[in-house]
Design a protein around this motif. Structure first.
Motif, mmCIF file in Angstrom:
data_model
loop_
_atom_site.group_PDB
_atom_site.id
_atom_site.type_symbol
_atom_site.label_atom_id
_atom_site.label_comp_id
_atom_site.label_asym_id
_atom_site.label_seq_id
_atom_site.Cartn_x
_atom_site.Cartn_y
_atom_site.Cartn_z
ATOM 1 N N ALA A 1 0.829 -0.948 -0.183
ATOM 2 C CA ALA A 1 0.004 -0.054 0.127
ATOM 3 C C ALA A 1 0.987 1.217 0.118
ATOM 4 O O ALA A 1 0.459 2.396 -0.694
ATOM 5 C CB ALA A 1 -0.936 0.122 1.106
ATOM 6 N N ALA A 2 2.165 1.218 0.638
ATOM 7 C CA ALA A 2 2.979 2.394 0.732
ATOM 8 C C ALA A 2 3.431 2.892 -0.640
ATOM 9 O O ALA A 2 3.818 3.956 -0.847
ATOM 10 C CB ALA A 2 3.900 2.016 1.755
ATOM 11 N N ALA A 3 3.493 1.860 -1.372
ATOM 12 C CA ALA A 3 4.036 2.185 -2.777
ATOM 13 C C ALA A 3 2.919 2.534 -3.929
ATOM 14 O O ALA A 3 3.197 2.696 -4.967
ATOM 15 C CB ALA A 3 4.877 0.931 -3.408
ATOM 16 N N ARG B 1 -4.103 5.772 -8.899
ATOM 17 C CA ARG B 1 -3.967 5.276 -10.286
ATOM 18 C C ARG B 1 -3.973 3.483 -10.049
ATOM 19 O O ARG B 1 -4.600 2.800 -10.521
ATOM 20 C CB ARG B 1 -3.108 5.668 -10.988
ATOM 21 C CG ARG B 1 -3.465 4.899 -12.469
ATOM 22 C CD ARG B 1 -2.357 5.648 -13.525
ATOM 23 N NE ARG B 1 -2.919 7.075 -13.699
ATOM 24 C CZ ARG B 1 -2.341 7.966 -14.600
ATOM 25 N NH1 ARG B 1 -1.388 7.614 -15.318
ATOM 26 N NH2 ARG B 1 -2.931 9.112 -14.716
ATOM 27 N N ASP B 2 -3.087 3.202 -9.025
ATOM 28 C CA ASP B 2 -2.826 1.812 -9.046
ATOM 29 C C ASP B 2 -4.077 0.980 -8.356
ATOM 30 O O ASP B 2 -4.398 -0.007 -8.803
ATOM 31 C CB ASP B 2 -1.484 1.672 -7.844
ATOM 32 C CG ASP B 2 -0.273 2.056 -8.440
ATOM 33 O OD1 ASP B 2 -0.078 1.982 -9.842
ATOM 34 O OD2 ASP B 2 0.598 2.362 -7.801
ATOM 35 N N TRP B 3 -4.671 1.621 -7.098
ATOM 36 C CA TRP B 3 -5.828 1.203 -6.659
ATOM 37 C C TRP B 3 -6.917 1.061 -7.601
ATOM 38 O O TRP B 3 -7.703 0.253 -7.539
ATOM 39 C CB TRP B 3 -6.072 2.029 -5.466
ATOM 40 C CG TRP B 3 -5.489 1.938 -4.195
ATOM 41 C CD1 TRP B 3 -4.508 2.737 -3.753
ATOM 42 C CD2 TRP B 3 -5.118 0.670 -3.461
ATOM 43 N NE1 TRP B 3 -3.787 2.199 -2.584
ATOM 44 C CE2 TRP B 3 -4.116 0.902 -2.342
ATOM 45 C CE3 TRP B 3 -5.737 -0.561 -3.434
ATOM 46 C CZ2 TRP B 3 -3.930 -0.141 -1.648
ATOM 47 C CZ3 TRP B 3 -5.438 -1.810 -2.803
ATOM 48 C CH2 TRP B 3 -4.282 -1.297 -1.703
ATOM 49 N N GLN B 4 -6.894 2.077 -8.742
ATOM 50 C CA GLN B 4 -8.202 1.973 -9.581
ATOM 51 C C GLN B 4 -7.826 0.957 -10.418
ATOM 52 O O GLN B 4 -9.081 0.130 -10.666
ATOM 53 C CB GLN B 4 -8.223 3.470 -10.688
ATOM 54 C CG GLN B 4 -8.617 4.546 -9.627
ATOM 55 C CD GLN B 4 -8.240 5.919 -10.366
ATOM 56 O OE1 GLN B 4 -7.646 5.901 -11.149
ATOM 57 N NE2 GLN B 4 -8.974 6.926 -10.078
ATOM 58 N N ALA C 1 -10.654 -2.243 -10.672
ATOM 59 C CA ALA C 1 -10.999 -2.844 -12.002
ATOM 60 C C ALA C 1 -10.917 -4.301 -12.110
ATOM 61 O O ALA C 1 -11.709 -4.869 -12.418
ATOM 62 C CB ALA C 1 -10.405 -2.105 -13.110
ATOM 63 N N ALA C 2 -9.712 -4.815 -11.513
ATOM 64 C CA ALA C 2 -9.513 -6.018 -11.985
ATOM 65 C C ALA C 2 -10.205 -7.007 -11.132
ATOM 66 O O ALA C 2 -10.642 -8.087 -11.453
ATOM 67 C CB ALA C 2 -7.811 -6.488 -12.032
ATOM 68 N N ALA D 1 -1.876 -9.873 -4.635
ATOM 69 C CA ALA D 1 -1.392 -8.399 -4.777
ATOM 70 C C ALA D 1 -1.313 -7.706 -3.564
ATOM 71 O O ALA D 1 -0.778 -6.444 -3.453
ATOM 72 C CB ALA D 1 -2.388 -7.854 -5.642
ATOM 73 N N HIS D 2 -1.889 -8.233 -2.364
ATOM 74 C CA HIS D 2 -1.911 -7.713 -1.186
ATOM 75 C C HIS D 2 -0.980 -8.260 -0.099
ATOM 76 O O HIS D 2 -0.335 -7.556 0.548
ATOM 77 C CB HIS D 2 -3.236 -7.355 -0.584
ATOM 78 C CG HIS D 2 -4.373 -6.974 -1.454
ATOM 79 N ND1 HIS D 2 -4.077 -5.506 -1.932
ATOM 80 C CD2 HIS D 2 -5.469 -7.304 -2.095
ATOM 81 C CE1 HIS D 2 -5.208 -5.013 -2.796
ATOM 82 N NE2 HIS D 2 -5.886 -6.328 -2.697
#
Length: 270
Positions: free
Chosen positions: A154-156, A160-163, A167-168, A204-205
């Motif tokens: 999350a720190a990086a 836009r990454d979260w969007q 979406a995925a 991814a997390h």
């Protein structure tokens, strides 16, 4: 100073060790100009002035093998060397600032879980999203290795990454619901592929093995919140997803009946 100083006295005055002065003498940086009748080194006032200049340049980060040339260089050459050192220090300062910012983001991520405002969270994750869920997750799992990994990722991440992740995830949920409605059988190649997409989405997390995936699927069945979420996508999706995760785990050599969540290593100091 009216009299030359011994190595020990000179070292004390300069704030260095006698070993340092011996090294500077050995490499030709600062030679003591005088000797006692017994042959011991003595530092004159001029020697000490040169040694003091060495300490100044050393504190500025100038490499020791460049200090001698800098002390003896003409003014123009010395100025060029100092300007190079100035540029190097500015570059190091910028690097330290970037590292400091990264550490601050990591601290914030560990504490909050998401480096997004509440409004941004709702805008990205949807109107049903509750920002308090992140705090609840931290309270529940904040001491686990998985939360640490989540915070590191999350720190990086930017908005836009979260969007892109959202979406995925939404596309995966749509495909899971379609599979249930179409009667796709757990254990089929299509179901296994969906289970893998689900597991990779979790990864991814934080790292998610097939064993951990089974445990998560089992938790979906018993947690009213998760069950309500998945069954809202398609009736019966929670049960189907857990069965599909189990079947995919078997295909990868894991027995779902014996799967357990990994236990963090015991810390003897606690």
């Amino acid at each position: 100073m009216s009299e030359p100083l011994t190595v020990g006295a000179a070292a004390e005055l300069l704030g260095v060790t006698t070993r340092t002065l011996h090294h500077w003498d050995a490499v030709g940086l600062v030679h003591p100009s005088d000797r006692t009748p017994a042959g011991y080194r003595l530092y004159t006032a001029a020697d000490l002035v040169r040694a003091q200049r060495v300490t100044v340049y050393r504190e500025l980060g100038v490499p020791l093998d460049e200090i001698g040339a800098l002390l003896d260089a003409p003014t123009a050459d010395a100025l060029a060397t100092l300007r190079r050192q100035h540029d190097d220090l500015r570059a190091k300062t910028r690097q330290l600032q970037r590292m400091t910012a990264a550490v601050e983001r990591m601290i914030a991520a560990r504490e909050s879980g998401l480096l997004l405002s509440a409004d941004d969270q709702v805008a990205i994750f949807g109107e049903d999203w509750q920002p308090t869920w992140v705090e609840q997750a931290r309270d529940r799992w904040g001491d686990t290795p998985q939360w640490a990994q989540y915070a590191e990722h999350a720190a990086a991440r930017s908005a836009r990454d979260w969007q892109a992740i959202t979406a995925a995830t939404e596309a995966l949920h749509a495909d899971l619901g379609a599979a249930v409605r179409a009667g796709v059988r757990p254990g089929s190649p299509e179901a296994d592929a969906l289970a893998e997409r689900h597991r990779v989405g979790i990864a991814a997390h934080f790292d998610c093995t097939h064993t951990m995936h089974v445990c998560l699927g089992r938790g979906y069945l018993t947690d009213p919140g998760y069950r309500a979420f998945y069954d809202a996508i398609a009736p019966g999706l929670t049960t189907w997803l857990s069965a599909t995760i189990d079947a995919n785990a078997r295909a990868h050599g894991i027995d779902p009946d014996t799967a357990t969540w990994p236990t963090p290593p015991h810390d003897p100091s606690q």
